[in-house]
Design a protein around this motif. Structure first.
Motif, mmCIF file in Angstrom:
data_model
loop_
_atom_site.group_PDB
_atom_site.id
_atom_site.type_symbol
_atom_site.label_atom_id
_atom_site.label_comp_id
_atom_site.label_asym_id
_atom_site.label_seq_id
_atom_site.Cartn_x
_atom_site.Cartn_y
_atom_site.Cartn_z
ATOM 1 N N VAL A 24 72.248 59.207 3.150
ATOM 2 C CA VAL A 24 72.411 58.116 2.184
ATOM 3 C C VAL A 24 71.928 56.801 2.796
ATOM 4 C CG1 VAL A 24 74.175 56.695 1.036
ATOM 5 C CG2 VAL A 24 74.269 59.196 0.861
ATOM 6 N N ASN A 25 72.169 56.617 4.088
ATOM 7 C CA ASN A 25 71.823 55.361 4.762
ATOM 8 C C ASN A 25 70.442 55.381 5.409
ATOM 9 O OD1 ASN A 25 74.251 54.140 4.102
ATOM 10 N ND2 ASN A 25 75.280 55.031 5.858
ATOM 11 N N ASP A 26 69.638 56.403 5.151
ATOM 12 C CA ASP A 26 68.302 56.503 5.742
ATOM 13 C C ASP A 26 67.413 55.398 5.176
ATOM 14 O OD1 ASP A 26 65.793 57.105 6.673
ATOM 15 O OD2 ASP A 26 65.736 59.136 5.872
ATOM 16 N N PRO A 27 67.005 54.428 6.012
ATOM 17 C CA PRO A 27 66.202 53.320 5.505
ATOM 18 C C PRO A 27 64.787 53.737 5.086
ATOM 19 C CG PRO A 27 66.395 53.187 7.885
ATOM 20 C CD PRO A 27 67.277 54.329 7.430
ATOM 21 N N ASP A 28 64.335 54.902 5.531
ATOM 22 C CA ASP A 28 62.986 55.366 5.194
ATOM 23 C C ASP A 28 62.943 56.208 3.923
ATOM 24 O OD1 ASP A 28 62.022 54.113 7.489
ATOM 25 O OD2 ASP A 28 62.447 55.882 8.712
ATOM 26 N N ALA A 29 64.100 56.489 3.357
ATOM 27 C CA ALA A 29 64.145 57.331 2.155
ATOM 28 C C ALA A 29 63.493 56.608 0.984
ATOM 29 C CB ALA A 29 65.581 57.700 1.816
ATOM 30 N N GLU A 30 62.643 57.325 0.267
ATOM 31 C CA GLU A 30 61.968 56.731 -0.884
ATOM 32 C C GLU A 30 62.818 56.827 -2.152
ATOM 33 O OE1 GLU A 30 58.059 58.372 -1.233
ATOM 34 O OE2 GLU A 30 57.609 57.968 0.872
ATOM 35 N N GLN A 31 63.687 57.824 -2.215
ATOM 36 C CA GLN A 31 64.554 58.055 -3.362
ATOM 37 C C GLN A 31 66.002 58.151 -2.875
ATOM 38 O OE1 GLN A 31 63.542 58.483 -6.632
ATOM 39 N NE2 GLN A 31 61.469 57.983 -5.973
ATOM 40 N N PRO A 32 66.977 57.876 -3.739
ATOM 41 C CA PRO A 32 68.370 58.083 -3.340
ATOM 42 C C PRO A 32 68.604 59.550 -2.962
ATOM 43 C CG PRO A 32 68.255 56.856 -5.401
ATOM 44 C CD PRO A 32 66.863 57.335 -5.090
ATOM 45 N N ALA A 33 69.397 59.765 -1.928
ATOM 46 C CA ALA A 33 69.678 61.121 -1.463
ATOM 47 C C ALA A 33 70.458 61.904 -2.521
ATOM 48 C CB ALA A 33 70.472 61.078 -0.163
ATOM 49 N N THR A 34 70.075 63.158 -2.694
ATOM 50 C CA THR A 34 70.784 64.079 -3.587
ATOM 51 C C THR A 34 71.304 65.228 -2.740
ATOM 52 O OG1 THR A 34 68.818 65.395 -4.019
ATOM 53 C CG2 THR A 34 69.236 63.529 -5.521
ATOM 54 N N LEU A 35 72.152 66.052 -3.341
ATOM 55 C CA LEU A 35 72.636 67.222 -2.613
ATOM 56 C C LEU A 35 71.464 68.109 -2.188
ATOM 57 C CD1 LEU A 35 75.844 68.201 -4.628
ATOM 58 C CD2 LEU A 35 75.684 66.941 -2.470
ATOM 59 N N ALA A 36 70.468 68.263 -3.061
ATOM 60 C CA ALA A 36 69.308 69.097 -2.737
ATOM 61 C C ALA A 36 68.510 68.502 -1.579
ATOM 62 C CB ALA A 36 68.419 69.268 -3.967
ATOM 63 N N ILE A 73 76.346 72.193 -4.579
ATOM 64 C CA ILE A 73 75.147 72.251 -5.419
ATOM 65 C C ILE A 73 75.385 73.150 -6.616
ATOM 66 C CG2 ILE A 73 72.756 73.104 -5.487
ATOM 67 C CD1 ILE A 73 72.492 72.037 -2.576
ATOM 68 N N GLU A 74 76.063 74.271 -6.383
ATOM 69 C CA GLU A 74 76.364 75.198 -7.481
ATOM 70 C C GLU A 74 77.253 74.532 -8.536
ATOM 71 O OE1 GLU A 74 78.955 79.222 -7.798
ATOM 72 O OE2 GLU A 74 77.429 79.207 -6.221
ATOM 73 N N GLU A 75 78.233 73.757 -8.072
ATOM 74 C CA GLU A 75 79.179 73.139 -9.003
ATOM 75 C C GLU A 75 78.639 71.868 -9.656
ATOM 76 O OE1 GLU A 75 83.797 71.572 -9.187
ATOM 77 O OE2 GLU A 75 83.139 72.845 -7.525
ATOM 78 N N PHE A 76 77.929 71.031 -8.891
ATOM 79 C CA PHE A 76 77.534 69.714 -9.393
ATOM 80 C C PHE A 76 76.033 69.569 -9.624
ATOM 81 C CE2 PHE A 76 81.515 69.102 -7.105
ATOM 82 C CZ PHE A 76 82.282 68.476 -8.076
ATOM 83 N N GLY A 77 75.247 70.522 -9.137
ATOM 84 C CA GLY A 77 73.794 70.470 -9.305
ATOM 85 C C GLY A 77 73.113 69.818 -8.125
ATOM 86 N N GLY A 78 71.913 70.264 -7.845
ATOM 87 C CA GLY A 78 71.162 69.738 -6.712
ATOM 88 C C GLY A 78 70.751 68.291 -6.873
ATOM 89 N N ASP A 79 70.693 67.805 -8.132
ATOM 90 C CA ASP A 79 70.278 66.424 -8.354
ATOM 91 C C ASP A 79 71.446 65.436 -8.333
ATOM 92 O OD1 ASP A 79 71.356 67.385 -10.704
ATOM 93 O OD2 ASP A 79 69.878 66.417 -12.004
ATOM 94 N N ALA A 80 72.662 65.928 -8.032
ATOM 95 C CA ALA A 80 73.823 65.030 -7.937
ATOM 96 C C ALA A 80 73.605 64.074 -6.762
ATOM 97 C CB ALA A 80 75.103 65.835 -7.732
ATOM 98 N N LEU A 81 73.913 62.804 -6.973
ATOM 99 C CA LEU A 81 73.733 61.812 -5.922
ATOM 100 C C LEU A 81 74.646 62.114 -4.743
ATOM 101 C CD1 LEU A 81 73.431 58.481 -7.929
ATOM 102 C CD2 LEU A 81 71.606 59.785 -6.805
ATOM 103 N N ALA A 82 74.068 62.173 -3.567
ATOM 104 C CA ALA A 82 74.815 62.526 -2.364
ATOM 105 C C ALA A 82 75.892 61.501 -2.032
ATOM 106 C CB ALA A 82 73.853 62.687 -1.190
ATOM 107 N N ILE A 83 75.650 60.234 -2.367
ATOM 108 C CA ILE A 83 76.616 59.186 -2.029
ATOM 109 C C ILE A 83 77.996 59.468 -2.638
ATOM 110 C CG2 ILE A 83 76.099 57.629 -3.957
ATOM 111 C CD1 ILE A 83 76.311 55.322 -1.865
ATOM 112 N N ASP A 84 78.020 60.166 -3.773
ATOM 113 C CA ASP A 84 79.295 60.487 -4.418
ATOM 114 C C ASP A 84 80.116 61.482 -3.603
ATOM 115 O OD1 ASP A 84 78.718 58.800 -6.523
ATOM 116 O OD2 ASP A 84 77.902 60.394 -7.784
ATOM 117 N N PHE A 85 79.484 62.140 -2.634
ATOM 118 C CA PHE A 85 80.161 63.167 -1.846
ATOM 119 C C PHE A 85 80.429 62.706 -0.420
ATOM 120 C CE2 PHE A 85 77.903 65.081 -5.282
ATOM 121 C CZ PHE A 85 78.777 66.035 -5.759
#
Length: 166
Positions: A24-36, A73-85
């Motif tokens: 979630v805190n990766d400054p090089d990430a182009e998109q918000p982190a997801t579970l996937a 991922i099975e319960e919330f989906g791979g596109d769920a925002l990782a920050i929520d977890f």
């Protein structure tokens, strides 16, 4: 995206939460982190030449961590925002500052994150260093840490919710 009404982060192990937080805190990430994307990151750490069981032990990532992530991922989906977890707690030094403010006998209301920020800005860490509650170098990052928590959770969040008990 609809926010989950329960605090799903409380169901995530501390090890997985720390891994998620790093993504979630990766400054090089182009998109918000997801579970996937977190799962892809873990998979990318492991050499492809090893079978899955060998890869897991190779970098001290045990199967339960990936299993836990797969269940999410099975319960919330791979596109769920990782920050929520991600469970975010205060560092040990910030927890000591929060504890000092909470135990101030002159305080009438439970302190919020903003109350803690004000106490830090007003010099409380220096007093706590003098009292031996904090080490001399532990007060260096307190202000940036509390401001990060305020940005993420809001100034009115109760500080005690972020205490780390070791």
């Amino acid at each position: 995206m609809i926010q989950n009404s329960i605090d799903i982060a409380t169901y995530v192990s501390p090890n997985l939460s720390a891994l998620i937080e790093s993504q979630v805190n990766d400054p090089d990430a182009e998109q918000p982190a997801t579970l996937a994307s977190v799962r892809a990151f873990i998979a990318g750490l492991l050499p492809a030449s090893l079978n899955e069981a060998e890869r897991l032990h190779h970098v001290d990532i045990d199967a339960s961590l990936l299993d836990e992530l797969d269940l999410l991922i099975e319960e919330f989906g791979g596109d769920a925002l990782a920050i929520d977890f991600s469970r975010n707690t205060a560092s040990e030094p910030l927890s000591r500052v929060i504890d000092a403010v909470m135990n101030d006998e002159n305080r009438e209301n439970p302190p919020t994150l903003e109350t803690i920020r004000e106490a830090i800005a007003s010099g409380l860490p220096a007093r706590l260093v003098g009292d031996g509650v904090l080490e001399d170098d532990e007060d260096d990052t307190l202000l940036s840490e509390i401001e990060s928590l305020i940005r993420r959770y809001g100034a009115d969040s109760l500080a005690e919710d972020f205490l780390r008990y070791e």
